[in-house]
Design a protein around this motif. Structure first.
Motif, PDB file in Angstrom:
ATOM      1  N   CYS A  35      11.956   8.282  -0.498  1.00  0.00           N
ATOM      2  CA  CYS A  35      11.354   7.042   0.014  1.00  0.00           C
ATOM      3  C   CYS A  35       9.837   7.141  -0.015  1.00  0.00           C
ATOM      4  O   CYS A  35       9.271   8.048   0.583  1.00  0.00           O
ATOM      5  N   PRO A  36       9.192   6.201  -0.671  1.00  0.00           N
ATOM      6  CA  PRO A  36       7.725   6.220  -0.659  1.00  0.00           C
ATOM      7  C   PRO A  36       7.198   5.709   0.675  1.00  0.00           C
ATOM      8  O   PRO A  36       7.842   4.904   1.340  1.00  0.00           O
ATOM      9  N   MET A  37       6.045   6.177   1.052  1.00  0.00           N
ATOM     10  CA  MET A  37       5.413   5.687   2.274  1.00  0.00           C
ATOM     11  C   MET A  37       4.539   4.498   1.935  1.00  0.00           C
ATOM     12  O   MET A  37       3.998   4.403   0.852  1.00  0.00           O
ATOM     13  N   LYS A  38       4.387   3.614   2.885  1.00  0.00           N
ATOM     14  CA  LYS A  38       3.485   2.473   2.761  1.00  0.00           C
ATOM     15  C   LYS A  38       2.048   2.997   2.781  1.00  0.00           C
ATOM     16  O   LYS A  38       1.800   4.110   3.239  1.00  0.00           O
ATOM     17  N   PRO A  39       1.106   2.177   2.344  1.00  0.00           N
ATOM     18  CA  PRO A  39      -0.295   2.630   2.390  1.00  0.00           C
ATOM     19  C   PRO A  39      -0.750   3.015   3.799  1.00  0.00           C
ATOM     20  O   PRO A  39      -1.578   3.881   3.957  1.00  0.00           O
ATOM     21  N   LYS A  40      -0.185   2.372   4.807  1.00  0.00           N
ATOM     22  CA  LYS A  40      -0.577   2.688   6.183  1.00  0.00           C
ATOM     23  C   LYS A  40       0.450   3.649   6.780  1.00  0.00           C
ATOM     24  O   LYS A  40       1.176   3.325   7.707  1.00  0.00           O
ATOM     25  N   GLY A  41       0.530   4.862   6.190  1.00  0.00           N
ATOM     26  CA  GLY A  41       1.485   5.836   6.682  1.00  0.00           C
ATOM     27  C   GLY A  41       1.332   7.178   6.000  1.00  0.00           C
ATOM     28  O   GLY A  41       0.672   7.295   4.971  1.00  0.00           O
ATOM     29  N   ILE A  42       1.942   8.197   6.598  1.00  0.00           N
ATOM     30  CA  ILE A  42       1.954   9.542   6.021  1.00  0.00           C
ATOM     31  C   ILE A  42       3.330  10.156   6.221  1.00  0.00           C
ATOM     32  O   ILE A  42       4.121   9.687   7.033  1.00  0.00           O
ATOM     33  N   GLU A  61       2.628  -4.218   9.169  1.00  0.00           N
ATOM     34  CA  GLU A  61       1.640  -3.127   9.154  1.00  0.00           C
ATOM     35  C   GLU A  61       0.892  -3.009  10.477  1.00  0.00           C
ATOM     36  O   GLU A  61      -0.242  -2.571  10.511  1.00  0.00           O
ATOM     37  N   LYS A  62       1.507  -3.427  11.585  1.00  0.00           N
ATOM     38  CA  LYS A  62       0.806  -3.381  12.868  1.00  0.00           C
ATOM     39  C   LYS A  62       0.708  -1.971  13.439  1.00  0.00           C
ATOM     40  O   LYS A  62      -0.074  -1.727  14.339  1.00  0.00           O
ATOM     41  N   SER A  63       1.496  -1.033  12.923  1.00  0.00           N
ATOM     42  CA  SER A  63       1.484   0.345  13.414  1.00  0.00           C
ATOM     43  C   SER A  63       1.313   1.304  12.248  1.00  0.00           C
ATOM     44  O   SER A  63       1.794   1.050  11.149  1.00  0.00           O
ATOM     45  N   PHE A  64       0.653   2.418  12.505  1.00  0.00           N
ATOM     46  CA  PHE A  64       0.562   3.479  11.503  1.00  0.00           C
ATOM     47  C   PHE A  64       1.883   4.228  11.532  1.00  0.00           C
ATOM     48  O   PHE A  64       2.332   4.665  12.587  1.00  0.00           O
ATOM     49  N   LYS A  65       2.526   4.381  10.385  1.00  0.00           N
ATOM     50  CA  LYS A  65       3.866   4.966  10.303  1.00  0.00           C
ATOM     51  C   LYS A  65       3.780   6.445   9.909  1.00  0.00           C
ATOM     52  O   LYS A  65       3.070   6.807   8.969  1.00  0.00           O
ATOM     53  N   ILE A  79       8.439  -3.203  17.726  1.00  0.00           N
ATOM     54  CA  ILE A  79       7.568  -2.381  18.549  1.00  0.00           C
ATOM     55  C   ILE A  79       6.131  -2.461  18.039  1.00  0.00           C
ATOM     56  O   ILE A  79       5.875  -2.298  16.859  1.00  0.00           O
ATOM     57  N   GLU A  80       5.217  -2.709  18.946  1.00  0.00           N
ATOM     58  CA  GLU A  80       3.801  -2.672  18.618  1.00  0.00           C
ATOM     59  C   GLU A  80       3.225  -1.413  19.240  1.00  0.00           C
ATOM     60  O   GLU A  80       3.242  -1.249  20.453  1.00  0.00           O
ATOM     61  N   ALA A  81       2.752  -0.519  18.375  1.00  0.00           N
ATOM     62  CA  ALA A  81       2.215   0.755  18.839  1.00  0.00           C
ATOM     63  C   ALA A  81       1.135   1.211  17.872  1.00  0.00           C
ATOM     64  O   ALA A  81       1.065   0.726  16.738  1.00  0.00           O
ATOM     65  N   PHE A 119      13.271   2.148   9.429  1.00  0.00           N
ATOM     66  CA  PHE A 119      12.401   1.748  10.516  1.00  0.00           C
ATOM     67  C   PHE A 119      10.920   1.937  10.200  1.00  0.00           C
ATOM     68  O   PHE A 119      10.064   1.562  10.990  1.00  0.00           O
ATOM     69  N   LEU A 120      10.627   2.537   9.044  1.00  0.00           N
ATOM     70  CA  LEU A 120       9.239   2.795   8.691  1.00  0.00           C
ATOM     71  C   LEU A 120       8.753   1.990   7.497  1.00  0.00           C
ATOM     72  O   LEU A 120       7.558   1.885   7.269  1.00  0.00           O
ATOM     73  N   LEU A 121       9.658   1.456   6.718  1.00  0.00           N
ATOM     74  CA  LEU A 121       9.262   0.796   5.471  1.00  0.00           C
ATOM     75  C   LEU A 121       9.295  -0.719   5.565  1.00  0.00           C
ATOM     76  O   LEU A 121       9.311  -1.403   4.557  1.00  0.00           O
TER      77      LEU A 121
END
Length: 122
Positions: free
Chosen positions: A102-109, A87-91, A69-71, A81-83
């Motif tokens: 679970c740690p979040m990626k830099p592009k996520g909260i 990095e095309k979407s903000f998670k 999914i691109e969003a 589904f988030l990790l």
């Protein structure tokens, strides 16, 4: 599959889900529900659950391959589904007991609930 009727037909959504999605759509945000339901029966139950609980959306997609999914934003409680590495979407991870380690990626909260996610998006 064993508990599908109980989950889809007799349970309620998390508090304020319908209101939050309605608010997003009111701001012109395109809401797509992406869910993995691997049986036809669970897909039908999902649609009935959404309708019965007044959950509005623009599109729905049944797939396990959520990474495709691109969003602008992806909101989920399942770290699988988030990790991913894409990095095309903000998670946005909705907090749950099973995902707290679970740690979040830099592009996520991480947020406590869907209402917090909506505030962040708006």
């Amino acid at each position: 599959v064993d508990n599908a009727d109980e989950i889809f037909l007799y349970s309620k959504p998390f508090p304020k889900v319908a209101e939050a999605l309605r608010k997003l759509r009111g701001y012109g945000v395109h809401v797509m529900i992406v869910t993995w339901q691997h049986t036809y029966g669970n897909k039908v139950r999902t649609l009935k659950f959404l309708e019965r609980n007044g959950i509005e959306y623009d599109d729905i997609l049944f797939t396990k391959e959520k990474w495709r999914i691109e969003a602008d934003y992806i909101i989920d409680d399942n770290p699988e589904f988030l990790l991913d590495e894409d990095e095309k979407s903000f998670k946005i991870m909705v907090d749950a007991p099973y995902n707290r380690q679970c740690p979040m990626k830099p592009k996520g909260i991480r947020v406590d609930n869907l209402s917090e996610a909506i505030k962040f998006i708006l």
